[in-house]
Scaffold this motif. Structure first.
Motif, PDB file in Angstrom:
ATOM      1  N   PHE A 202       0.874  -1.525   0.011  1.00 21.65           N
ATOM      2  CA  PHE A 202      -0.069   0.226  -0.370  1.00 21.65           C
ATOM      3  C   PHE A 202       1.153   1.436  -0.180  1.00 21.65           C
ATOM      4  O   PHE A 202       2.327   1.238   1.164  1.00 21.65           O
ATOM      5  CB  PHE A 202      -0.736  -0.044   0.911  1.00 21.65           C
ATOM      6  N   ILE A 203       0.292   2.221  -0.510  1.00 26.81           N
ATOM      7  CA  ILE A 203       0.845   3.852  -0.645  1.00 26.81           C
ATOM      8  C   ILE A 203      -0.032   5.000   0.170  1.00 26.81           C
ATOM      9  O   ILE A 203      -1.283   4.585   0.348  1.00 26.81           O
ATOM     10  CB  ILE A 203       1.212   3.976  -1.685  1.00 26.81           C
TER      11      ILE A 203
ATOM     12  N   GLY B 160      -3.473  -0.804  -3.143  1.00 25.41           N
ATOM     13  CA  GLY B 160      -3.882   0.027  -3.286  1.00 25.41           C
ATOM     14  C   GLY B 160      -3.072   1.552  -2.729  1.00 25.41           C
ATOM     15  O   GLY B 160      -1.957   1.540  -2.588  1.00 25.41           O
ATOM     16  N   GLU B 161      -4.492   2.414  -2.266  1.00 25.26           N
ATOM     17  CA  GLU B 161      -3.073   3.753  -1.930  1.00 25.26           C
ATOM     18  C   GLU B 161      -4.222   4.583  -1.466  1.00 25.26           C
ATOM     19  O   GLU B 161      -5.788   4.449  -1.822  1.00 25.26           O
ATOM     20  CB  GLU B 161      -2.560   4.598  -3.414  1.00 25.26           C
TER      21      GLU B 161
ATOM     22  N   GLY C 293     -10.760  -8.081   5.541  1.00 23.08           N
ATOM     23  CA  GLY C 293      -9.329  -7.752   5.909  1.00 23.08           C
ATOM     24  C   GLY C 293      -8.367  -8.703   5.526  1.00 23.08           C
ATOM     25  O   GLY C 293      -9.284 -10.319   5.096  1.00 23.08           O
ATOM     26  N   TRP C 294      -7.743  -9.432   6.229  1.00 26.15           N
ATOM     27  CA  TRP C 294      -7.073 -10.758   6.219  1.00 26.15           C
ATOM     28  C   TRP C 294      -5.663 -10.371   7.653  1.00 26.15           C
ATOM     29  O   TRP C 294      -5.476  -9.182   8.104  1.00 26.15           O
ATOM     30  CB  TRP C 294      -5.774 -10.442   5.064  1.00 26.15           C
TER      31      TRP C 294
ATOM     32  N   CYS D 101      -8.032  -1.736   5.239  1.00 18.79           N
ATOM     33  CA  CYS D 101      -8.218  -0.840   5.272  1.00 18.79           C
ATOM     34  C   CYS D 101      -8.769   0.098   5.681  1.00 18.79           C
ATOM     35  O   CYS D 101     -10.071  -0.427   5.451  1.00 18.79           O
ATOM     36  CB  CYS D 101      -7.956  -0.650   3.391  1.00 18.79           C
ATOM     37  N   THR D 102      -8.848   0.767   6.520  1.00 21.72           N
ATOM     38  CA  THR D 102      -9.598   1.627   7.418  1.00 21.72           C
ATOM     39  C   THR D 102      -9.936   2.989   7.179  1.00 21.72           C
ATOM     40  O   THR D 102      -8.975   3.511   5.926  1.00 21.72           O
ATOM     41  CB  THR D 102      -9.874   2.463   8.549  1.00 21.72           C
ATOM     42  N   PRO D 103     -11.338   3.560   6.931  1.00 21.03           N
ATOM     43  CA  PRO D 103     -11.381   4.948   6.182  1.00 21.03           C
ATOM     44  C   PRO D 103     -10.666   6.047   6.777  1.00 21.03           C
ATOM     45  O   PRO D 103     -10.477   7.444   6.656  1.00 21.03           O
ATOM     46  CB  PRO D 103     -12.396   5.474   6.559  1.00 21.03           C
TER      47      PRO D 103
END
Length: 305
Positions: free
Chosen positions: A38-39, A58-59, A82-83, A97-99
């Motif tokens: 991720f970025i 994802g970014e 999630g994982w 990945c959260t908001p």
């Protein structure tokens, strides 16, 4: 009398199987969380990236407001729910990945979890508290040494922390899960005459309690730390305070602890948390050793036994 160490301390987190900081620069960072990359924005990465390309799944693209906002953009298949990841044999948790641009835990806290364990080594009946405990990785680390009180104002975060503990097979550990305003709960513990062997607190810059209480770091921190001090005594082991995203020096945090902990033995230290870049490209070139990306400031009191 607790002595303030003037020279700052650098606590550096290195990568492990579940997490690596691969590269950083131009106000962003490139990270690996298990099988996904991720970025994310990182204002303190003022230098240029070393890797020619960042191939991410994802970014997070920040919004126009300075205090937050934004959205994730995906170029790969990232599980929506999630994982599973882990931290050694000590903790298991779900990354997602959260908001809020992070992924459900703070990997730069790994050296803090190690440090807390060093303060409690040889103990099996310690009484510790994790304030602003979030998704509970630090709580799992502390639970090896005795009873833990996990406090967070977010019902969702506490639920996730409990799920993470179940994922790690820690259902039988003596952990109290509380959806509470940290200031109100700590003040009540003072009135009850309670004591703890260790306290970790990671307060946000701004937040709201479960009943609409408003938290502003600069206003609330001195009183909260003062109450925490009253829950510790000469037999306690530590207090660890981290602060993110504020215009504040670690020396200011150290000065606050020096004043409030004057009646206890031990020492007070302050400094920076940082994560070291760890990528294959850099490992092959000794002249390009991994840079240190600062993430937070901290102050800590310890009472070696």
């Amino acid at each position: 009398m607790a002595e303030l160490m003037r020279d700052p301390v650098l606590m550096v987190g290195e990568g492990w199987d579940a997490y690596r900081l691969l590269d950083s620069g131009h106000g962003r960072k490139f990270e690996e969380y298990g099988p996904y990359r991720f970025i994310r924005p990182e204002p303190q990465a003022m230098w240029s990236p070393r890797m020619p390309e960042w191939n991410a799944d994802g970014e997070f693209v920040p919004g126009s407001d300075e205090d937050g906002g934004g959205r994730w953009q995906y170029s790969g298949e990232v599980p929506e729910h999630g994982w599973e990841l882990g931290w050694g044999d000590e903790a298991r948790f779900t990354a997602q990945c959260t908001p809020f641009r992070h992924l459900g835990f703070f990997p730069d806290m790994a050296p803090v979890w190690d440090w807390m364990g060093e303060q409690l080594v040889g103990t099996t009946d310690a009484e510790t508290m994790n304030l602003f405990g979030y998704t509970g990785v630090g709580t799992q680390a502390l639970s090896r040494f005795g009873r833990v009180t996990h406090v967070d104002a977010s019902k969702k975060s506490v639920a996730q922390a409990r799920e993470n503990a179940a994922l790690a097979g820690l259902d039988d550990r003596p952990i109290r899960w509380l959806v509470e305003d940290a200031m109100k709960y700590t003040a009540r513990e003072v009135r009850r005459g309670r004591r703890y062997d260790g306290i970790i607190l990671d307060p946000p810059k701004f937040g709201r309690g479960p009943d609409g209480e408003v938290w502003r770091l600069e206003e609330g921190l001195p009183g909260l730390v003062s109450d925490c001090r009253q829950l510790l005594d000469a037999d306690s082991r530590f207090l660890f305070l981290t602060v993110y995203a504020v215009r504040m020096s670690s020396l200011a945090l150290g000065g606050l602890l020096e004043e409030l902990f004057a009646g206890l033995p031990g020492k007070i230290e302050h400094g920076d948390l940082a994560v070291q870049e760890d990528s294959l490209e850099q490992a092959e070139d000794e002249q390009r050793a991994g840079r240190l990306l600062p993430t937070a400031i901290f102050a800590r009191w310890s009472n070696p036994r």
